[in-house]
Design an enzyme around this catalytic site. Structure first.
Site, PDB file in Angstrom:
ATOM      1  N   SER A 170     -25.899  -9.492  44.050  1.00 36.77           N
ATOM      2  CA  SER A 170     -26.786 -10.120  45.026  1.00 36.77           C
ATOM      3  C   SER A 170     -28.228  -9.960  44.557  1.00 36.77           C
ATOM      4  O   SER A 170     -28.537 -10.315  43.426  1.00 36.77           O
ATOM      5  CB  SER A 170     -26.523  -9.515  46.399  1.00 36.77           C
ATOM      6  OG  SER A 170     -27.195 -10.209  47.395  1.00 36.77           O
ATOM      7  N   HIS A 212     -24.829 -14.021  45.232  1.00 34.23           N
ATOM      8  CA  HIS A 212     -25.402 -14.588  46.453  1.00 34.23           C
ATOM      9  C   HIS A 212     -26.602 -15.454  46.107  1.00 34.23           C
ATOM     10  O   HIS A 212     -27.429 -15.074  45.277  1.00 34.23           O
ATOM     11  CB  HIS A 212     -25.853 -13.478  47.403  1.00 34.23           C
ATOM     12  CG  HIS A 212     -24.701 -12.714  47.996  1.00 34.23           C
ATOM     13  ND1 HIS A 212     -24.855 -11.457  48.544  1.00 34.23           N
ATOM     14  CD2 HIS A 212     -23.392 -13.025  48.124  1.00 34.23           C
ATOM     15  CE1 HIS A 212     -23.685 -11.039  48.992  1.00 34.23           C
ATOM     16  NE2 HIS A 212     -22.778 -11.961  48.737  1.00 34.23           N
ATOM     17  N   ASP A 222     -21.575  -6.556  51.042  1.00 39.44           N
ATOM     18  CA  ASP A 222     -20.497  -7.468  50.658  1.00 39.44           C
ATOM     19  C   ASP A 222     -19.845  -6.927  49.379  1.00 39.44           C
ATOM     20  O   ASP A 222     -20.519  -6.383  48.512  1.00 39.44           O
ATOM     21  CB  ASP A 222     -21.092  -8.865  50.405  1.00 39.44           C
ATOM     22  CG  ASP A 222     -20.012  -9.922  50.252  1.00 39.44           C
ATOM     23  OD1 ASP A 222     -18.860  -9.685  50.659  1.00 39.44           O
ATOM     24  OD2 ASP A 222     -20.335 -11.011  49.722  1.00 39.44           O
TER      25      ASP A 222
END
Ligand SMILES: C[S@@+](CC[C@H](N)C(=O)[O-])C[C@H]1O[C@@H](n2cnc3c(N)ncnc32)[C@H](O)[C@@H]1O
Lengths: 278, 209
Positions: free
Chosen positions: B16, B43, B136
């Site tokens: 991310s 992401h 996540d």
């Protein structure tokens, strides 16, 4: 944890049970996404395994209806992918002008945002009065919402932005009226829209079309079912008709790719060739 | 710790905030003949036009592309989840995309990739969590471990954002925590170990018979 192989067998059996009992056919859907949803349902119903879920959907229609909602992904937006709508205005609208009347099919319309977007676009291009739009989905719950044309007001900011990015130049707020938490789409937008239930896995052709939109539905199907749906579209479109798919979908790997040519490759817009050329 | 004697069949990576740099650092150390397919969720802003593949390709020898739905997964190819789509693996090792609602506020979500990849690859899967400012991927990495796969995490101290590596480490017992520049070499070791340990086993068998 239980044998993961068993889980996949139980999943197949569940889908078969649904088909036998209720007629909905999910057997040729892409399994990874279906499985995740089924497991999610298991967890929230506190059932031990998929076989137990199978038992309860067979014996309790409400339980089935709940699962049916879980299994359908209705995520949608107005003017989703603005560049697509821009291409629609620039390359497809001029083609549509050539027809004296227009039949447009939105297959898998979900809660209707897409078909209202089309209605707006057709109005602005002066084509709405000669158009008949068919908005279909297999899920009657979302279809009812589509018919109502009422959307959460919180989504309208994004929709307005999309509309403007897609080349819309009117005041977007003219197309709806705000009532507290809701935006009610202007009645005149749905005058020529017919909402009805149609399943791409089990139903057939229902008319000759000039434009078919089926966006973000085929990604949930396996190759066989994609092929079936694309066959329906190929059979429904008149010569010179246009097919629009979602930005990650393609007819490339289907049996029907030769009947179509790209007119906006990036946007997945295809023209049906005259029969003698395909 | 000794390396597992196993023929790994796929590598999944989640990253991310700070991930583009980290991914590039890892991928640039892998040779063109790296034998595993690599599936990546980074992401991204949902409406970004994806240039990630071309950015990462600059320094990488492996071929890097955005995943297409129903594409057959091939060894030695790097597949990226497209912006605003979840990337999943089907049991028959094809790629699937979906616009299911966000998971952990993310689409694509790392957990979805990892969990579906476990179904397809079972214990033959390596999971790697890189830098990121959320959690996540933690649940997904735990599933990989539960199925007997291998879990690798970027050392939180070397990560631009440490939340994601930290969450992964506390979700499961990770096999290895490494600073960024040691991850690629370790992956190579893991993959190259199998033919060697297999040979060693064979000659052991010969000697004992
Ligand atoms: C993700 S939505 C797409 C909505 C809209 N077309 C868009 O792109 O924004 C997918 C829709 O396809 C519908 N659908 C799924 N399987 C179908 C089938 N076999 N026949 C008809 N509709 C189906 C679902 O009920 C859902 O409303």
């Amino acid at each position: 944890m239980d044998d993961p192989h068993n889980e996949n067998i139980e999943l197949q059996l569940l889908l078969q049970a649904i088909h036998l009992k209720y007629g909905y056919d999910f057997r040729d859907y892409a399994k990874a996404s279906i499985k995740r949803r089924v497991l999610h349902r298991l967890k929230s119903s506190q059932l031990p395994n998929i076989s137990a879920l199978q038992h309860s959907i067979l014996n309790d229609v409400r339980c089935f209806e709940q699962l049916l909602l879980d299994l359908s992904i209705n995520v949608t937006e107005m003017f989703r992918d603005p560049s697509f709508y821009q291409a629609l205005r620039e390359t497809v609208i001029p083609l549509l002008r050539e027809f004296p009347f227009l039949k447009i099919w939105h297959a898998g319309c979900a809660t209707g945002e897409e078909v209202y977007s089309m209605a707006i676009l057709l109005k602005e291009e002066g084509l709405y009065s000669r158009a008949q739009l068919y908005a279909t989905d297999m899920n009657e719950v979302v279809l009812k919402q589509a018919k109502d044309g009422i959307f959460p007001i919180s989504r309208l900011k994004q929709y307005t932005e999309n509309y403007q990015k897609s080349g819309g130049r009117e005041a977007f707020s003219d197309y709806y009226s705000a009532h507290y938490e809701h935006a009610v789409m202007d009645k005149s937008l749905k005058e020529n829209i017919l909402f009805s239930d149609h399943n791409l896995a089990t139903d057939g052709v229902f008319g000759e079309m000039h434009l078919i939109m089926c966006r973000n539905v085929l990604i949930y199907f396996n190759r066989e079912l994609q092929n079936r749906a694309l066959g329906l579209f190929a059979d429904s479109l008149c010569e010179g008709g246009v097919l629009c798919l979602g930005s990650k979908e393609s007819i490339r790997f289907s049996d029907y790719s030769r009947q179509f040519e790209d007119i906006a490759r990036e946007e997945k817009i295809y023209l049906k060739k005259p029969a003698c050329y395909s | 710790m000794s390396l597992p004697c196993k023929e790994f069949q796929a590598l999944v990576i989640g990253s991310s905030a700070g991930g583009v740099y980290a991914l590039s650092a890892v991928l640039s150390t892998l040779p063109a003949d790296f034998s595993l397919p690599i599936l990546i969720v980074q992401h991204m802003h949902p409406h970004s036009k994806s240039q990630l593949a071309s950015i990462l390709q600059k320094k990488a020898q492996l071929s890097i592309r955005e995943a297409e739905e129903k594409e057959r997964i091939q060894p030695g190819v790097v597949y990226l989840a497209p912006p605003n789509y979840h990337l999943l693996v089907e049991l028959d090792r094809h790629l699937a995309l979906s616009i299911d609602e966000r998971v952990n506020y993310s689409r694509p979500a790392i957990d979805l990739l990892f969990e579906s990849a476990v179904d397809a690859y079972r214990d033959k899967l390596i999971g790697l969590i890189l830098t990121g400012a959320n959690s996540d991927g933690a649940a997904g990495l735990r599933r990989i471990k539960q199925a007997g796969g291998y879990a690798l995490v970027q050392d939180p101290q070397s990560a631009e954002a440490d939340a994601m590596p930290l969450a992964a480490c506390s979700a499961t017992s990770v096999d290895k925590v490494l600073p960024l520049h040691e991850i690629g070499p370790h992956l190579l070791q893991l993959v190259n170990h199998y033919p060697r340990c297999l040979n060693a086993r064979r000659s052991e068998l010969k000697h004992s018979s």
